[in-house]
Design a protein around this motif. Sequence first.
Motif, PDB file in Angstrom:
ATOM      1  N   UNK A 149       0.824  -1.214   0.000  1.00 27.52           N
ATOM      2  CA  UNK A 149       0.000   0.000   0.000  1.00 27.52           C
ATOM      3  C   UNK A 149       0.857   1.262   0.000  1.00 27.52           C
ATOM      4  N   UNK A 150       2.104   1.130  -0.380  1.00 26.87           N
ATOM      5  CA  UNK A 150       3.019   2.258  -0.470  1.00 26.87           C
ATOM      6  C   UNK A 150       3.606   2.284  -1.878  1.00 26.87           C
ATOM      7  N   UNK A 151       3.573   3.441  -2.524  1.00 27.91           N
ATOM      8  CA  UNK A 151       4.046   3.572  -3.911  1.00 27.91           C
ATOM      9  C   UNK A 151       5.566   3.703  -3.922  1.00 27.91           C
ATOM     10  N   UNK A 152       6.213   2.625  -3.559  1.00 26.42           N
ATOM     11  CA  UNK A 152       7.668   2.602  -3.485  1.00 26.42           C
ATOM     12  C   UNK A 152       8.288   2.704  -4.877  1.00 26.42           C
ATOM     13  N   UNK A 153       9.518   3.179  -4.968  1.00 27.89           N
ATOM     14  CA  UNK A 153      10.157   3.313  -6.275  1.00 27.89           C
ATOM     15  C   UNK A 153      10.607   1.976  -6.850  1.00 27.89           C
ATOM     16  N   UNK A 154      10.558   1.896  -8.184  1.00 32.00           N
ATOM     17  CA  UNK A 154      11.126   0.780  -8.942  1.00 32.00           C
ATOM     18  C   UNK A 154      10.444  -0.560  -8.688  1.00 32.00           C
ATOM     19  N   UNK A 155       9.181  -0.508  -8.249  1.00 31.72           N
ATOM     20  CA  UNK A 155       8.375  -1.725  -8.114  1.00 31.72           C
ATOM     21  C   UNK A 155       6.963  -1.421  -8.619  1.00 31.72           C
ATOM     22  N   UNK A 156       6.268  -2.445  -9.102  1.00 30.99           N
ATOM     23  CA  UNK A 156       4.889  -2.270  -9.556  1.00 30.99           C
ATOM     24  C   UNK A 156       3.968  -2.119  -8.360  1.00 30.99           C
ATOM     25  N   UNK A 157       2.997  -1.210  -8.492  1.00 30.80           N
ATOM     26  CA  UNK A 157       2.026  -0.994  -7.428  1.00 30.80           C
ATOM     27  C   UNK A 157       0.641  -0.729  -8.023  1.00 30.80           C
ATOM     28  N   UNK A 158      -0.388  -1.179  -7.293  1.00 33.17           N
ATOM     29  CA  UNK A 158      -1.772  -0.922  -7.686  1.00 33.17           C
ATOM     30  C   UNK A 158      -2.178   0.452  -7.176  1.00 33.17           C
ATOM     31  N   UNK A 159      -2.944   1.166  -8.009  1.00 34.00           N
ATOM     32  CA  UNK A 159      -3.316   2.539  -7.638  1.00 34.00           C
ATOM     33  C   UNK A 159      -4.659   2.907  -8.251  1.00 34.00           C
ATOM     34  N   UNK A 160      -5.230   3.977  -7.719  1.00 39.27           N
ATOM     35  CA  UNK A 160      -6.304   4.704  -8.381  1.00 39.27           C
ATOM     36  C   UNK A 160      -5.656   5.953  -8.958  1.00 39.27           C
TER      37      UNK A 160
END
Length: 376
Positions: free
Chosen positions: A291-302
């Motif tokens: 739940x954290x938009x860390x750098x250089x990794x894929x993340x789910x978002x709105x």
Amino acid sequence: MKSLLIRLTHGLYDQDIAPEEREHINEWLTRKLLTHEDNKYQLASQYRAGIISLASESGAYLQTLGESIRDHFIETNNLMGAKSGDLVIAQRLLGKRGGPQAKVVVIAGRSETFSVAVVTMKNGYLSLQDIRTDHPAGFALNDLPETAEGSLYQINNQSGTIAAYLGNLSDPKVDEKIVLALYNKHDAFEDDVLAMAREFPKEVDASLYPNRRDLRHLPFCTIDPVTAKDFDDAICYIPETSTLYVAIADVSEYVHPFGAIDAEAIYRSFSIYLPHRSIPMLPRELSETLCSLQPLVDRLAYTFEMHIDPVTYEMDSHTLYESIIHSHRRFSYEEIDAFFEGNLEAKTEKEAKVLAYIPLLNDLTYKLREERMKKG
């Protein structure tokens, strides 16, 4: 209890009732506070679950749980002894003039309140005094494990017992403990909440989300304090099309309604940030990873996609959708300041893509602020 009442507002199926909740369900069903249809329990239409607030001599208000409706006023003689912060089930009173009214029929949970007391010198003697009212806390010094002047204790006002020894006023960091003790905030999560948070995979598999818009090619970045551990939002600006993207971490993918994590989040209400520590609303296994938009990794978002007219600075169009992003860089505020001062240069191609639009986005930000100020 709060979680149970919220679930009963929306409807609770038999298989989702915890063993310790069954007694309450059966009692309320016998009293016809609930309906039971199609294997689902729900509060009957004339009843509302909520929290008592703004209590005064004339009455109080019921803040309804799980529904966005007007607060119901409850006259003093209809409170049934309920006080501010108590969880209750109330019956709607129909036919009353004015705003909606109700009366308490069940006090489902008493609000726990806490105070903090300090050992202090008064009239030549050491005694334990409430830190806010300066009144005696009702404990003899020989009942305390530590009696040095300045010793601090958390007191449970309902049970009239010492809940915790907090330290001494001479400790500069003890102010944080006082604040947390007064509102009974704590860092630890229950085992079932932690177990559920640890069940999720450590990485996002994009192939599992074919219906999400893939924005991983866009140069998103996050800008937060240097001490931040969770990154809630990321930005990306494409000057060629004057398009601004703001991505918000998609917590809902991992926190399911009325589950153990959701119930704990409802109880905590928000994250707390103090100078030397933080108390997260979600377990760190989620808040600082998936739940954290860390750098250089894929993340789910709105993601909010906004097209802004470069002349009038009006928003031509905007859309909101589920997405997958891949932040190119995590910046601190200090680094962005250094960049504007000419003291920071890109070290990688990904950094260069982000830093290329930062000055243009900064200019746009000031223009939008000017337009906002004109409109008041």
